[in-house]
Design a protein around this motif. Structure first.
Motif, PDB file in Angstrom:
ATOM      1  N   ARG A  26     -29.575   2.931  -7.389  1.00  0.00           N
ATOM      2  CA  ARG A  26     -28.743   2.635  -8.564  1.00  0.00           C
ATOM      3  C   ARG A  26     -28.477   1.130  -8.663  1.00  0.00           C
ATOM      4  N   GLU A  53     -20.191  -6.603 -15.288  1.00  0.00           N
ATOM      5  CA  GLU A  53     -20.566  -5.382 -16.004  1.00  0.00           C
ATOM      6  C   GLU A  53     -21.437  -4.473 -15.133  1.00  0.00           C
ATOM      7  N   ALA A  56     -19.378  -3.027 -12.277  1.00  0.00           N
ATOM      8  CA  ALA A  56     -18.487  -1.981 -12.783  1.00  0.00           C
ATOM      9  C   ALA A  56     -19.281  -0.699 -13.058  1.00  0.00           C
ATOM     10  N   SER A  57     -20.499  -0.839 -13.535  1.00  0.00           N
ATOM     11  CA  SER A  57     -21.355   0.332 -13.776  1.00  0.00           C
ATOM     12  C   SER A  57     -21.676   1.035 -12.462  1.00  0.00           C
ATOM     13  N   LEU A  59     -19.839   1.002  -9.777  1.00  0.00           N
ATOM     14  CA  LEU A  59     -18.588   1.641  -9.356  1.00  0.00           C
ATOM     15  C   LEU A  59     -18.389   2.971 -10.091  1.00  0.00           C
ATOM     16  N   GLU A  60     -18.659   2.990 -11.382  1.00  0.00           N
ATOM     17  CA  GLU A  60     -18.565   4.241 -12.153  1.00  0.00           C
ATOM     18  C   GLU A  60     -19.521   5.294 -11.611  1.00  0.00           C
ATOM     19  N   LEU A  61     -20.743   4.878 -11.279  1.00  0.00           N
ATOM     20  CA  LEU A  61     -21.725   5.815 -10.733  1.00  0.00           C
ATOM     21  C   LEU A  61     -21.267   6.358  -9.383  1.00  0.00           C
ATOM     22  N   ARG A  63     -18.323   6.887  -8.426  1.00  0.00           N
ATOM     23  CA  ARG A  63     -17.216   7.816  -8.677  1.00  0.00           C
ATOM     24  C   ARG A  63     -17.626   8.999  -9.559  1.00  0.00           C
ATOM     25  N   GLY A  64     -18.831   8.956 -10.113  1.00  0.00           N
ATOM     26  CA  GLY A  64     -19.228   9.882 -11.151  1.00  0.00           C
ATOM     27  C   GLY A  64     -19.568  11.300 -10.759  1.00  0.00           C
ATOM     28  N   GLU A  76     -11.980  -0.081  -4.137  1.00  0.00           N
ATOM     29  CA  GLU A  76     -12.783  -1.280  -4.366  1.00  0.00           C
ATOM     30  C   GLU A  76     -11.960  -2.546  -4.240  1.00  0.00           C
TER      31      GLU A  76
END
Length: 91
Positions: A26, A53, A56-57, A59-61, A63-64, A76
């Motif tokens: 990722r 950006e 942050a993407s 980090l979202e992955l 947690r996703g 984080e």
């Protein structure tokens, strides 16, 4: 673009399930550099540098819910990029 550093710690069932490999894939897709490693307490530590950006993407992955194993939480810390990394590796 100003690069940033994301340091994240993922906890749960994240060791021995391909989580570091998945994180590396990722991160590379997002153009990030850095590394992911297992810690003695069972977490995985991730250090990624690049655009805010893209970090942050990632980090979202993390947690996703699509990551291998089971992620119970991610903590984080954001800081200035230090540079010196090439690619993204599993340690």
């Amino acid at each position: 673009m100003t690069a940033v550093r994301l340091t994240a710690w993922a906890r749960g069932r994240v060791q021995g399930v391909g989580f570091r490999w998945w994180t590396r894939a990722r991160a590379l897709e997002l153009g990030l550099v850095g590394w992911a490693r297992n810690t003695p307490d069972g977490r995985v530590e991730i250090v990624a540098e690049g655009s805010r950006e893209a970090c942050a993407s990632l980090l979202e992955l993390l947690r996703g819910g699509d990551a291998p194993g089971r992620v119970d939480g991610v903590v984080e810390r954001w800081s200035e990029a230090k540079g010196g990394s090439a690619g993204f590796v599993e340690r």
